[in-house]
Design a protein around this motif. Structure first.
Motif, PDB file in Angstrom:
ATOM      1  N   CYS A  81       1.015  -1.179   0.029  1.00 35.10           N
ATOM      2  CA  CYS A  81      -0.037  -0.162  -0.041  1.00 35.10           C
ATOM      3  C   CYS A  81       1.084   1.417  -0.007  1.00 35.10           C
ATOM      4  O   CYS A  81       1.610   1.462   0.888  1.00 35.10           O
ATOM      5  N   THR A 129      -6.651   1.588  -0.947  1.00 33.66           N
ATOM      6  CA  THR A 129      -5.603   0.408  -0.643  1.00 33.66           C
ATOM      7  C   THR A 129      -4.765  -0.360  -1.718  1.00 33.66           C
ATOM      8  O   THR A 129      -3.607  -0.249  -1.593  1.00 33.66           O
ATOM      9  N   TYR A 130      -5.394  -0.378  -2.877  1.00 36.58           N
ATOM     10  CA  TYR A 130      -4.699  -0.812  -3.937  1.00 36.58           C
ATOM     11  C   TYR A 130      -4.296  -0.074  -4.998  1.00 36.58           C
ATOM     12  O   TYR A 130      -3.497  -0.324  -6.144  1.00 36.58           O
TER      13      TYR A 130
END
Length: 451
Positions: free
Chosen positions: A94, A322-323
């Motif tokens: 992250c 997050t990604y």
């Protein structure tokens, strides 16, 4: 440009769909929601160059590239090499927790590639819709305004905000999905084929822009508009190329009124049109550019890039996810960008465009009454089908052509506000031989449908 060693020829081993695809479809029917449809019935086992190989061994000519995602070709060696190397190191941290160099490398390259000689910043996300949402967020933060101007025939995504920005109702924006985001205002797009037919004369880009500017001034107020968001070539709307002068006029109006001009290059970006970005065709310099699809050779990645002061206006922590900018995805993007440069894909898109334009011109000469318009740039081309001798949409003929292609080893994508446009988005790794074979099939399809 390669990919796996897939024979570069169309070949039918079974009827399409074959027995293995039919069996998989039965499993899918019991496991996957009907809300996620598939337009082509074959299940794919391998792909490379301009060919998709299905689980039954059929070799299908790919004129869709996963809707412009596999622009560098499936399993492009540059992409595979960099993605594999990253997977051997780590899969995720992250970026908002632990940063990594590849994200910075990719941002530097995107800043250098996007139009405009000014200081830029870039942020990475997962999907085109996320990129568009964050561009709007930046524009609203920068201007302190709320109104967002979009256009007829636009497609910007499937999230709540981007559904409000998207024009086409079915299948994207059923009323039950709402209420949709507010402060979205739709303006008439420059659509030369239909504009000129309706006016009985040629409507210039400047005239079409004046129509938009007048509506903005009278219906919203220029000083209330945070952003104008537009696809330089509309994708889902039917590959509509606005009349020359339309985009520069809108850019000038935005600049004069402190409005952030956002070019949605999700489908038209990354060499697709014969320029790295479609905005370059008329020399416009967007304040912000949204991009996805062709950015990472098939891995999920999107980006917003643009003027540093606008991008930074969202504030620390105002963007992220997050990604967003996953290390494997940005490594793949570095591979894709390497391929665009080293494999001469911008020039190849122009060559592909010449082949397609030639074959489309031939088809239109054969069927002028039903092929109302052919249009596009580079390897982003389309034909619009109409009722004989009119401009009334002909979705029935459009679907018949696409269905004939499916049965004969050709993947064609139907698009357009009226469902009457066939779009051509081949991977830039396709050969001229495959392109011409594909159009031989399309000629057969017209002959069969209009017999």
């Amino acid at each position: 440009m390669g990919g796996p060693a897939v024979p570069q020829e169309r070949k039918l081993v079974t009827a399409i769909p074959g027995p293995k695809s039919l069996e998989l479809n039965e499993r899918r029917r019991k496991a996957v929601t009907d809300a996620v449809p598939t337009s082509h019935p074959s299940y794919i086992a391998a792909a490379g160059g301009g060919i998709l190989v299905d689980v039954d061994g059929n070799q299908i000519i790919d004129l869709g590239s996963g809707i412009a995602v596999a622009t560098v070709g499936n399993s492009n060696p540059h992409v595979v090499e960099k993605a594999k190397a990253q997977l051997d190191m780590f899969t995720h941290t992250c970026f908002m927790v632990n940063a990594y160099e590849s994200y910075v490398d990719a941002a530097e390259k995107i800043n250098a590639l996007t139009p405009g000689d000014f200081e830029k910043r870039t942020a990475f996300f997962n999907s085109g819709a996320e990129a568009v949402e964050n561009a709007v967020k930046a524009a609203r933060s920068y201007t302190g305004r709320r109104a967002v101007v979009v256009f007829d025939n636009a497609y910007h995504g499937r999230t709540n905000l981007t559904l409000a920005m998207t024009a086409k109702a079915k299948p994207y924006k059923k009323s039950a999905y709402g209420p949709f985001a507010s402060d979205i205002y739709r303006m008439p797009m420059s659509y030369p084929y239909r504009d000129n037919a309706a006016a009985g004369t040629k409507l210039t880009g400047e005239e079409a822009a004046k129509r938009v500017i007048t509506q903005i001034r009278t219906q919203i107020g220029a000083d209330a508009v945070a952003a104008i968001v537009i696809e330089p070539i509309q994708g889902e709307g039917g590959f509509i190329v606005p009349a020359e002068g339309f985009l520069p006029s809108i850019v000038e109006f935005a600049k004069e009124n402190g409005i952030v001009f956002v070019a949605d290059e999700v489908q038209s970006g990354f060499a697709r049109t014969g320029k790295m970005f479609a905005s370059e065709w008329e020399g416009i310099e967007p304040d912000l550019v949204t991009m996805a699809k062709g950015i990472a050779g098939g891995l999920p990645l999107s980006a917003v890039s643009g003027r540093a002061d606008i991008m930074d206006a969202a504030g620390v922590g105002g963007m992220g996810g997050t990604y967003g900018g996953n290390p494997t995805a940005v490594a793949a993007a570095l591979g894709a960008l390497e391929s665009y440069e080293q494999d001469g894909l911008v020039a190849r898109a122009l060559e592909i465009g010449e082949v397609i334009e030639g074959r489309l011109a031939k088809l239109q000469g054969m069927y002028p009454g039903v092929i109302g318009d052919v249009r596009g740039r580079g390897a982003m081309q389309a034909m619009e089908l109409v009722q004989e001798g009119t401009i009334e949409p002909n979705p029935e003929l459009t679907n018949a052509i696409a269905d004939f292609g499916t049965k004969n080893g050709l993947l064609l994508l139907v698009t357009g506000t009226y469902g009457n446009v066939i779009r051509f988005l081949p991977p830039l790794s396709i050969s001229d031989e495959l392109l011409n074979d594909a159009f031989d099939v399309i000629e057969e399809a017209f002959a069969a449908a209009l017999a």
